[in-house]
Design an enzyme around this catalytic site. Structure first.
Site, PDB file in Angstrom:
ATOM      1  N   ASP A 227      90.448 112.121  95.670  1.00 17.63           N
ATOM      2  CA  ASP A 227      90.815 110.993  94.804  1.00 17.63           C
ATOM      3  C   ASP A 227      89.895 109.844  95.185  1.00 17.63           C
ATOM      4  O   ASP A 227      89.207 109.892  96.208  1.00 17.63           O
ATOM      5  CB  ASP A 227      92.288 110.615  95.067  1.00 17.63           C
ATOM      6  CG  ASP A 227      92.738 109.383  94.275  1.00 17.63           C
ATOM      7  OD1 ASP A 227      92.345 109.245  93.103  1.00 17.63           O
ATOM      8  OD2 ASP A 227      93.457 108.540  94.832  1.00 17.63           O
ATOM      9  N   SER A 228      89.918 108.799  94.377  1.00 19.67           N
ATOM     10  CA  SER A 228      89.138 107.608  94.699  1.00 19.67           C
ATOM     11  C   SER A 228      89.699 106.889  95.930  1.00 19.67           C
ATOM     12  O   SER A 228      88.991 106.124  96.564  1.00 19.67           O
ATOM     13  CB  SER A 228      89.155 106.659  93.509  1.00 19.67           C
ATOM     14  OG  SER A 228      90.496 106.383  93.152  1.00 19.67           O
TER      15      SER A 228
ATOM     16  N   TYR B  16      87.980 103.548  90.922  1.00 19.28           N
ATOM     17  CA  TYR B  16      87.053 104.174  89.984  1.00 19.28           C
ATOM     18  C   TYR B  16      87.423 103.760  88.542  1.00 19.28           C
ATOM     19  O   TYR B  16      86.585 103.812  87.651  1.00 19.28           O
ATOM     20  CB  TYR B  16      87.156 105.699  90.051  1.00 19.28           C
ATOM     21  CG  TYR B  16      86.483 106.392  91.232  1.00 19.28           C
ATOM     22  CD1 TYR B  16      86.032 105.696  92.350  1.00 19.28           C
ATOM     23  CD2 TYR B  16      86.311 107.782  91.207  1.00 19.28           C
ATOM     24  CE1 TYR B  16      85.439 106.376  93.406  1.00 19.28           C
ATOM     25  CE2 TYR B  16      85.714 108.452  92.256  1.00 19.28           C
ATOM     26  CZ  TYR B  16      85.282 107.743  93.363  1.00 19.28           C
ATOM     27  OH  TYR B  16      84.692 108.422  94.408  1.00 19.28           O
TER      28      TYR B  16
ATOM     29  N   CYS C 211      93.336 112.760  90.735  1.00 16.40           N
ATOM     30  CA  CYS C 211      93.033 111.425  90.231  1.00 16.40           C
ATOM     31  C   CYS C 211      92.963 111.501  88.708  1.00 16.40           C
ATOM     32  O   CYS C 211      92.180 112.297  88.162  1.00 16.40           O
ATOM     33  CB  CYS C 211      91.688 110.973  90.801  1.00 16.40           C
ATOM     34  SG  CYS C 211      91.079 109.434  90.095  1.00 16.40           S
TER      35      CYS C 211
ATOM     36  N   GLU D  94      98.237  99.526  96.260  1.00 18.23           N
ATOM     37  CA  GLU D  94      97.398  99.523  97.474  1.00 18.23           C
ATOM     38  C   GLU D  94      97.788  98.381  98.420  1.00 18.23           C
ATOM     39  O   GLU D  94      97.552  98.462  99.612  1.00 18.23           O
ATOM     40  CB  GLU D  94      95.914  99.414  97.095  1.00 18.23           C
ATOM     41  CG  GLU D  94      95.429 100.591  96.263  1.00 18.23           C
ATOM     42  CD  GLU D  94      94.408 101.464  96.974  1.00 18.23           C
ATOM     43  OE1 GLU D  94      93.826 101.001  97.953  1.00 18.23           O
ATOM     44  OE2 GLU D  94      94.221 102.619  96.529  1.00 18.23           O
TER      45      GLU D  94
ATOM     46  N   CYS E  34      98.209 108.199  86.561  1.00 14.26           N
ATOM     47  CA  CYS E  34      97.388 107.785  87.702  1.00 14.26           C
ATOM     48  C   CYS E  34      98.202 108.148  88.935  1.00 14.26           C
ATOM     49  O   CYS E  34      99.415 107.910  88.984  1.00 14.26           O
ATOM     50  CB  CYS E  34      97.143 106.285  87.645  1.00 14.26           C
ATOM     51  SG  CYS E  34      96.464 105.606  89.169  1.00 14.26           S
ATOM     52  N   THR E  35      97.544 108.747  89.923  1.00 15.07           N
ATOM     53  CA  THR E  35      98.282 109.272  91.071  1.00 15.07           C
ATOM     54  C   THR E  35      98.837 108.170  91.984  1.00 15.07           C
ATOM     55  O   THR E  35      99.603 108.459  92.901  1.00 15.07           O
ATOM     56  CB  THR E  35      97.401 110.255  91.868  1.00 15.07           C
ATOM     57  OG1 THR E  35      96.111 109.670  92.069  1.00 15.07           O
ATOM     58  CG2 THR E  35      97.243 111.562  91.122  1.00 15.07           C
ATOM     59  N   HIS E  36      98.465 106.923  91.729  1.00 15.49           N
ATOM     60  CA  HIS E  36      99.083 105.813  92.469  1.00 15.49           C
ATOM     61  C   HIS E  36     100.474 105.470  91.932  1.00 15.49           C
ATOM     62  O   HIS E  36     101.292 104.903  92.646  1.00 15.49           O
ATOM     63  CB  HIS E  36      98.244 104.542  92.309  1.00 15.49           C
ATOM     64  CG  HIS E  36      97.055 104.456  93.215  1.00 15.49           C
ATOM     65  ND1 HIS E  36      95.945 105.238  93.052  1.00 15.49           N
ATOM     66  CD2 HIS E  36      96.804 103.654  94.272  1.00 15.49           C
ATOM     67  CE1 HIS E  36      95.051 104.921  93.979  1.00 15.49           C
ATOM     68  NE2 HIS E  36      95.562 103.964  94.732  1.00 15.49           N
TER      69      HIS E  36
HETATM   70  N1  DGL Z   1      94.305 107.329  91.720  1.00 10.64           N
HETATM   71  C1  DGL Z   1      93.418 106.982  90.633  1.00 10.64           C
HETATM   72  C2  DGL Z   1      93.892 107.685  89.350  1.00 10.64           C
HETATM   73  O1  DGL Z   1      94.678 108.576  89.385  1.00 10.64           O
HETATM   74  C3  DGL Z   1      93.370 105.516  90.331  1.00 10.64           C
HETATM   75  C4  DGL Z   1      92.604 104.630  91.208  1.00 10.64           C
HETATM   76  C5  DGL Z   1      91.266 104.196  90.671  1.00 10.64           C
HETATM   77  O2  DGL Z   1      91.161 103.431  89.698  1.00 10.64           O
HETATM   78  O3  DGL Z   1      90.337 104.614  91.304  1.00 10.64           O
HETATM   79  O4  DGL Z   1      93.482 107.354  88.288  1.00 10.64           O
END
Ligand code: DGL
Length: 272
Positions: free
Chosen positions: A11-12, A43, A74, A154, A188-190
């Protein structure tokens, strides 16, 4: 292909650890290698070409290790992957979050109205929308970019009563309520870290689908299909790599994985 090779996940940043947590529960005997490109997160605000280039470097890093499968944990990279040849020349099985999540959401919806929350790049790409429409073109899809959610997660603004996050979430989710979605993809995994806040706003009748968790379920299915389950009987190893400060990553990783699941964290540099 060696059954006892590791599952590579990337992931990013820390968001993809939602997949690692789920994988560790579903497939405890598997070795897992995780890369979070924390030096270049986010990202989601970058161009598709840049995201694709970063992703190729992340994949090259994982391939230097002994991996039997690569999971793109991600939403942003998985969306770019629908249009850019990120995995060219990679022979091991691989998947992003988009298709497994679209299938899960389609199975969950009763009124055929599905919402998608993602980063700006994800929503702009229409990846989830296209994947859902490919299953059933009659489904109504409402997508909303939520660029403030990643920095809020974050920075730990995730508790149920966190006022700034609640206010921002209310604004992002207004359209989902207006369009009466009964299933909401956390693309988004966050975002699973905001599940309580999102769930409170959307109400009990709305099913939240975690893209990171769906990817882990897909990995279980895929390893079974390919007859690639590890032959190991003991708990697998978890190796975590990040490209920026190990201290910062450790703090964040503990929130995502839970203190009991914490593993050794190393800093790495990517070949650029
Ligand atoms: N975890 C990333 C996703 O699932 C988001 C974070 C990012 O923007 O890099 O999209």
């Amino acid at each position: 292909m060696n059954k006892d090779s590791a599952i590579g996940v990337f992931d990013s940043g820390v968001g993809g650890l939602t997949t690692v947590k789920e994988l560790a529960e579903l497939l405890p005997n598997e070795n897992i290698i995780y890369l979070g490109d924390t030096a270049r997160v986010p990202y989601g605000t970058r161009s598709r070409a840049t995201i694709a280039e970063y992703a190729r470097q992340d994949i090259a890093f994982l391939q230097e290790h002994d991996v039997k499968m690569i999971l793109v944990a991600c939403g942003t990279i998985s969306s770019a992957m629908m249009y850019e040849p990120i995995f060219d020349g990679v022979s091991v099985s691989h998947s992003g979050v988009v298709k497994p999540t679209a299938i899960a959401a389609y199975k969950a919806t009763k009124n055929n109205r599905i919402g998608v929350l993602g980063t700006s790049a994800t929503v702009k790409s229409k990846s989830f929308e296209n994947a859902i429409k490919a299953i059933d073109s009659d489904v109504e899809v409402t997508a909303k970019a939520c660029p403030m959610f990643v920095p809020l997660v974050e920075n730990g603004y995730t508790s149920r009563d966190c006022l700034p996050t609640k206010l921002i979430a209310e604004e992002y989710l207004e359209i989902m309520k207006k369009n009466e979605v009964d299933t909401l993809i956390l693309g988004c995994t966050h975002f699973p870290h905001l599940s309580e806040i999102i769930g409170d706003i959307m109400g009990e009748g709305v099913t939240l689908i975690s893209s990171g968790a769906e990817l882990a379920k897909f990995a279980l299915f895929e390893l079974s299909r390919l007859d690639l389950f590890s032959s190991r009987h003991e708990i697998g190893t978890r190796e975590l790599y990040c490209t920026d400060s190990v201290e910062l990553f450790t703090e964040n990783a503990a929130t995502f994985l839970g203190k009991d699941n914490m593993a050794i964290i190393n800093k790495c540099t990517l070949k650029i």
